[in-house]
Design a protein around this motif. Sequence first.
Motif, mmCIF file in Angstrom:
data_model
loop_
_atom_site.group_PDB
_atom_site.id
_atom_site.type_symbol
_atom_site.label_atom_id
_atom_site.label_comp_id
_atom_site.label_asym_id
_atom_site.label_seq_id
_atom_site.Cartn_x
_atom_site.Cartn_y
_atom_site.Cartn_z
ATOM 1 N N GLU A 144 0.817 -1.217 0.000
ATOM 2 C CA GLU A 144 0.000 0.000 0.000
ATOM 3 C C GLU A 144 0.846 1.261 0.000
ATOM 4 O OE1 GLU A 144 -3.634 2.051 2.617
ATOM 5 O OE2 GLU A 144 -2.760 0.128 3.213
ATOM 6 N N ALA A 145 1.994 1.224 0.677
ATOM 7 C CA ALA A 145 2.859 2.400 0.772
ATOM 8 C C ALA A 145 3.489 2.760 -0.569
ATOM 9 C CB ALA A 145 3.952 2.160 1.810
ATOM 10 N N ALA A 146 3.530 1.800 -1.495
ATOM 11 C CA ALA A 146 4.141 2.047 -2.798
ATOM 12 C C ALA A 146 3.105 2.280 -3.895
ATOM 13 C CB ALA A 146 5.032 0.869 -3.184
ATOM 14 N N ARG A 147 1.829 2.174 -3.551
ATOM 15 C CA ARG A 147 0.765 2.223 -4.548
ATOM 16 C C ARG A 147 0.343 3.653 -4.847
ATOM 17 N NH1 ARG A 147 -2.178 -2.280 -2.502
ATOM 18 N NH2 ARG A 147 -3.598 -0.896 -1.422
ATOM 19 N N SER A 148 0.117 3.926 -6.114
ATOM 20 C CA SER A 148 -0.306 5.255 -6.567
ATOM 21 C C SER A 148 -1.709 5.591 -6.076
ATOM 22 C CB SER A 148 -0.264 5.321 -8.096
ATOM 23 O OG SER A 148 -0.882 6.504 -8.575
ATOM 24 N N SER A 149 -1.962 6.885 -5.909
ATOM 25 C CA SER A 149 -3.302 7.357 -5.547
ATOM 26 C C SER A 149 -4.139 7.706 -6.776
ATOM 27 C CB SER A 149 -3.191 8.606 -4.660
ATOM 28 O OG SER A 149 -2.484 8.323 -3.489
ATOM 29 N N THR A 150 -3.500 7.830 -7.928
ATOM 30 C CA THR A 150 -4.203 8.291 -9.125
ATOM 31 C C THR A 150 -4.287 7.255 -10.244
ATOM 32 O OG1 THR A 150 -2.141 9.298 -9.908
ATOM 33 C CG2 THR A 150 -3.691 10.727 -8.732
ATOM 34 N N VAL A 151 -3.505 6.197 -10.151
ATOM 35 C CA VAL A 151 -3.539 5.124 -11.155
ATOM 36 C C VAL A 151 -3.487 3.786 -10.431
ATOM 37 C CG1 VAL A 151 -2.465 4.102 -13.196
ATOM 38 C CG2 VAL A 151 -2.307 6.576 -12.829
ATOM 39 N N LEU A 152 -4.382 2.863 -10.794
ATOM 40 C CA LEU A 152 -4.378 1.521 -10.203
ATOM 41 C C LEU A 152 -4.093 0.504 -11.302
ATOM 42 C CD1 LEU A 152 -4.991 0.125 -7.413
ATOM 43 C CD2 LEU A 152 -7.180 -0.520 -8.434
ATOM 44 N N ALA A 153 -3.185 -0.423 -11.024
ATOM 45 C CA ALA A 153 -2.860 -1.483 -11.976
ATOM 46 C C ALA A 153 -3.345 -2.822 -11.437
ATOM 47 C CB ALA A 153 -1.356 -1.529 -12.225
#
Length: 351
Positions: free
Chosen positions: A285-294
Amino acid sequence: MTTFSPGPSKVYDNLEGYLNDAFQSGIMSASHRSAVFMNLYKETETLMKEKLHMPEDYKLLFTSSSTENWEIITQSIVEQASFHIYSGSFGKKWYEYAKHINATTGQLKIDANETVDLASLQVGQEFDIIGVTQNETSNATQVSIDTIRSIGEKFPEKMIAVDTTSSMGGIYLDFSVADIWYASVQKCFGLPAGLGILILSPKAIAKTKSKGEHGRYNSLNFMLENAEIYQTHYTPNVLGIYLLNRVLKDLPEIQHVDSVIRKRMQKLEYTVAMTSKLQLLINNEAARSSTVLAISGSESFVTEIKQSATKANMQLGGGYGPLKASSFRIANFPAITDEEFEKLIEFLKQY
């Protein structure tokens, strides 16, 4: 059809009216040496300060794209060499562009599911600028503003340059933690491609003048000389600047946009977690984008879900680079309405 592609992405619904107003106003025929354009430039910079909280003494410049900014930074600001921290394809491309110009350019590639290890991070004296890809569009990762701040505090003698191509205009950015920021408008600004943004602090401007690089089409000193009187060194994308101006006028202050974007991403992540077939590409979660989800999957599954979305009048973004066949991406950009987002959520729930 609603596109959830992460770029070029959905434009704001008000764009049709903006374009008609631009035509009626005559701005598309305005010279970039005219008072009309100079006023437009100045007002747009003021709006960036009011709506995105860009510091008062930072300077807004216009380029053609984020890609052009890679060259500008390396040619005009880097004095020794730059050191690049990235996890995906676009960060790698920035590094490779810089290395083509300066062979001593350095890099640190981190795993997409990892965050920057500040304790072990070492950047030698031979590097005067650290480049950070804050939001990596290709694999839907991001580096937190707190981490960027900590990098600057650990290496105070170096300048930080930040790629926010897929986040500027969508989440709150503390511009004070770095001296060089750039983006393009075809993502969180909800506009057609063709306009890049470059933001410089007084320190970055002073460094540019100290290096004194001139003679190229996109030499930063040449750009800054014109920007001092709110002009550009070449005939710019006046329509793009006008449209950016209109978007900024209608945009709430960035902290309000940020709140909406983060809440929607939480809902999207929860929806994916509750399905049996969908898997997040980035588990940390700490590395995940807030504006793009893969979302990852087999090539056949990725093809199937994209085709199903098309039949439901929605376009999902394809994977990028080495992830092209094994993932698809969903943009969580401000121009996408809540109703469109809810339709996507209901579509994903069936999996």
